[in-house]
Design a protein around this motif. Structure first.
Motif, short mmCIF file in Angstrom:
data_model
loop_
_atom_site.label_atom_id
_atom_site.label_comp_id
_atom_site.label_asym_id
_atom_site.label_seq_id
_atom_site.Cartn_x
_atom_site.Cartn_y
_atom_site.Cartn_z
N GLY A 49 0.80 -1.21 0.00
CA GLY A 49 0.00 0.00 0.00
C GLY A 49 0.83 1.27 0.00
O GLY A 49 2.05 1.26 0.20
N GLY A 50 0.14 2.38 -0.22
CA GLY A 50 0.78 3.69 -0.20
C GLY A 50 0.69 4.39 -1.53
O GLY A 50 0.01 3.94 -2.46
N PHE A 290 1.91 -7.85 -8.51
CA PHE A 290 2.47 -6.77 -7.71
C PHE A 290 3.35 -7.38 -6.62
O PHE A 290 2.85 -8.16 -5.80
CB PHE A 290 1.37 -5.94 -7.04
CG PHE A 290 0.38 -5.30 -7.96
CD1 PHE A 290 0.43 -3.93 -8.22
CD2 PHE A 290 -0.64 -6.04 -8.56
CE1 PHE A 290 -0.50 -3.33 -9.05
CE2 PHE A 290 -1.57 -5.44 -9.40
CZ PHE A 290 -1.50 -4.09 -9.65
N THR A 291 4.63 -7.02 -6.61
CA THR A 291 5.54 -7.58 -5.62
C THR A 291 6.41 -6.47 -5.04
O THR A 291 7.10 -5.76 -5.79
CB THR A 291 6.47 -8.64 -6.24
OG1 THR A 291 5.70 -9.62 -6.94
CG2 THR A 291 7.29 -9.34 -5.15
N ARG A 292 6.39 -6.30 -3.72
CA ARG A 292 7.25 -5.32 -3.06
C ARG A 292 8.67 -5.88 -3.05
O ARG A 292 8.95 -6.91 -2.42
CB ARG A 292 6.75 -5.09 -1.63
CG ARG A 292 7.42 -3.94 -0.89
CD ARG A 292 6.80 -2.61 -1.27
NE ARG A 292 7.29 -1.53 -0.43
CZ ARG A 292 6.63 -1.05 0.63
NH1 ARG A 292 5.47 -1.58 0.97
NH2 ARG A 292 7.13 -0.05 1.32
N THR A 293 9.58 -5.24 -3.76
CA THR A 293 10.95 -5.76 -3.87
C THR A 293 11.95 -4.97 -3.04
O THR A 293 13.10 -5.38 -2.91
CB THR A 293 11.40 -5.74 -5.34
OG1 THR A 293 11.32 -4.39 -5.84
CG2 THR A 293 10.53 -6.65 -6.19
N ARG A 297 10.46 0.23 -3.79
CA ARG A 297 10.20 -0.32 -5.11
C ARG A 297 9.06 -1.32 -5.05
O ARG A 297 9.01 -2.19 -4.18
CB ARG A 297 11.44 -1.02 -5.69
CG ARG A 297 12.66 -0.16 -5.80
CD ARG A 297 12.50 1.01 -6.72
NE ARG A 297 12.61 0.68 -8.13
CZ ARG A 297 12.50 1.55 -9.11
NH1 ARG A 297 12.25 2.82 -8.84
NH2 ARG A 297 12.61 1.18 -10.37
N LEU A 298 8.15 -1.19 -6.01
CA LEU A 298 7.02 -2.13 -6.16
C LEU A 298 7.04 -2.62 -7.60
O LEU A 298 6.75 -1.87 -8.52
CB LEU A 298 5.69 -1.44 -5.85
CG LEU A 298 4.43 -2.30 -6.03
CD1 LEU A 298 4.43 -3.48 -5.06
CD2 LEU A 298 3.17 -1.44 -5.82
N PHE A 320 7.22 0.53 -9.80
CA PHE A 320 6.75 1.77 -9.19
C PHE A 320 7.80 2.30 -8.23
O PHE A 320 8.51 1.53 -7.58
CB PHE A 320 5.46 1.53 -8.39
CG PHE A 320 4.23 1.32 -9.20
CD1 PHE A 320 3.51 2.39 -9.71
CD2 PHE A 320 3.74 0.04 -9.44
CE1 PHE A 320 2.35 2.20 -10.44
CE2 PHE A 320 2.59 -0.17 -10.17
CZ PHE A 320 1.89 0.92 -10.67
N SER A 321 7.87 3.62 -8.10
CA SER A 321 8.69 4.26 -7.08
C SER A 321 7.78 5.12 -6.20
O SER A 321 6.67 5.46 -6.61
CB SER A 321 9.78 5.12 -7.72
OG SER A 321 9.20 6.09 -8.58
N PRO A 322 8.22 5.45 -5.00
CA PRO A 322 7.34 6.22 -4.10
C PRO A 322 6.99 7.60 -4.67
O PRO A 322 7.83 8.26 -5.28
CB PRO A 322 8.17 6.36 -2.82
CG PRO A 322 9.17 5.26 -2.89
CD PRO A 322 9.48 5.08 -4.34
#
Length: 364
Positions: A49-50, A290-293, A297-298, A320-322
């Motif tokens: 999330g976020g 979707f994997t939080r790496t 980084r997502l 994705f980046s924040p």
């Protein structure tokens, strides 16, 4: 610079930006993400999330000059990112109010920006936020978000509806020219009507190269909601559910998700015709992962399958980046004066054509 304020949208700048991606050989060459363990939510799910952004200088479709090369050289990365900083500096300079339309301004290297700024209703560089860095996936600076061998969508089957049509546009069936039909509002593209910008909301979710490539992911025990800055759309992914069995096709399709270890897998079907992806819709299924790496980084990947259109599934990936900020309302229809003018102009053109035909008949 991330611009997340109230603003209308130049539809013409966005229409050309939906494209497809492919999971293939390069995905396996990325650095493994297994070393990172994502934090957990209060109900035990990996926390993805976020607020996130997929803005990037990497194009969705690879430039032909790179051929099968999936990764930029360090020199190419430096040149691209330095050029972006130069364009930001030039674009933020004070605009001369007396300059002629489309006067040279130092940004001629990007024709798409010229179109966005030079056309009626367009924006200058200060309003655009396409991303400032090349997309890295597992540390690799990618030349495209597509991961097919040549970074381009595969050929469609001969005889498929998409191949016959050439390319299905947002205008759907009955489009009578390159700009579609002007008979009524429902024949106009979804973005022009401020209903949605399909490339951003997806599936698949693709950056548009202009602005508002920002997302907010909210998790609950039974669903995941993905808020998209562009037209403040929200996709709701039902977890551990069954797909609908009727032929109702809601906007964004019918998304069902499940957790496979630390990866959220989302399968979407029942996609409406006006959200056709690369011409496919009736038997289109898109599977996203979707994997939080890392903390910042997502990884996002997707596979496209439509047996009537392509021989094999294909897809793509990025990270994705924040987002350094939050998402605000995207106000579109409130300021969209273009649509009435577009339709009124079409009626005037029809009357003029009818009058010309009548005059020609009388002269004969």
């Amino acid at each position: 610079m991330t611009i997340t304020a109230f603003r209308p949208s130049p539809a013409a700048a966005i229409l050309a930006l939906a494209a497809g991606l492919a999971l293939a050989p390069i995905a396996s060459r990325a650095e493994p993400a297994a070393a990172y363990k994502a934090p957990r939510t209060a109900f035990g799910q990996p926390d993805i999330g976020g607020y996130w952004s997929n803005a990037t200088l990497t194009p969705t479709v690879r430039e032909s000059k790179f051929g099968d090369r999936a990764v930029y050289t360090p020199e190419e990365v430096k040149a691209l990112e330095n050029e972006e900083q130069r364009e930001i500096a030039v674009g933020n300079k004070r605009t001369d109010p007396n300059a002629p339309i489309n006067a040279p301004n130092g940004l001629e290297s990007k024709p798409s920006f010229l179109a966005a700024g030079g056309d009626v209703g367009g924006y200058n560089r200060g309003w655009l936020d396409p991303g400032q860095r090349v997309m890295r996936v597992g540390g690799q600076p990618r030349t495209s978000l597509f991961t097919t061998k040549d970074g381009r969508p595969p050929a469609r089957k001969s005889g498929s509806a998409a191949a016959i049509a050439g390319y299905a546009t947002e205008a759907g069936e009955g489009a009578r020219g390159p700009l579609g039909s002007f008979d009524n509002p429902e024949n106009r593209p979804l973005s022009e009507r401020c209903i949605m910008f399909g490339g951003n909301v997806g599936p698949p979710m693709l950056p548009n190269g202009f602005y508002n490539n920002d997302y907010n992911i909210v998790q609950t025990k039974d669903a995941v909601a993905i808020q998209v800055e562009m037209v403040h759309d929200v996709r709701v992914v039902r977890l551990n559910a069954q797909h609908r069995t009727d032929n109702v096709r809601p906007w964004f399709g019918d998304s069902v998700g499940r957790w496979e270890g630390d990866t959220l897998v989302v399968e979407t079907n029942h996609i409406p015709q006006k959200q056709a992806f690369q011409g496919a819709w009736r038997d289109l299924t898109i599977t996203e992962r979707f994997t939080r790496t890392a903390k910042d980084r997502l990884r996002y990947s997707f596979t496209v399958s439509a047996p009537s259109t392509w021989d094999q599934p294909w897809g793509g990936e990025y990270e994705f980046s924040p987002l350094q900020g939050v998402i605000y309302e995207y106000a579109c229809n409130e300021g969209n004066y273009a649509l009435p003018g577009i339709l009124a102009g079409a009626r005037n053109a029809e009357r003029a054509a009818a009058s010309g035909k009548a005059a020609s008949g009388a002269n004969n």
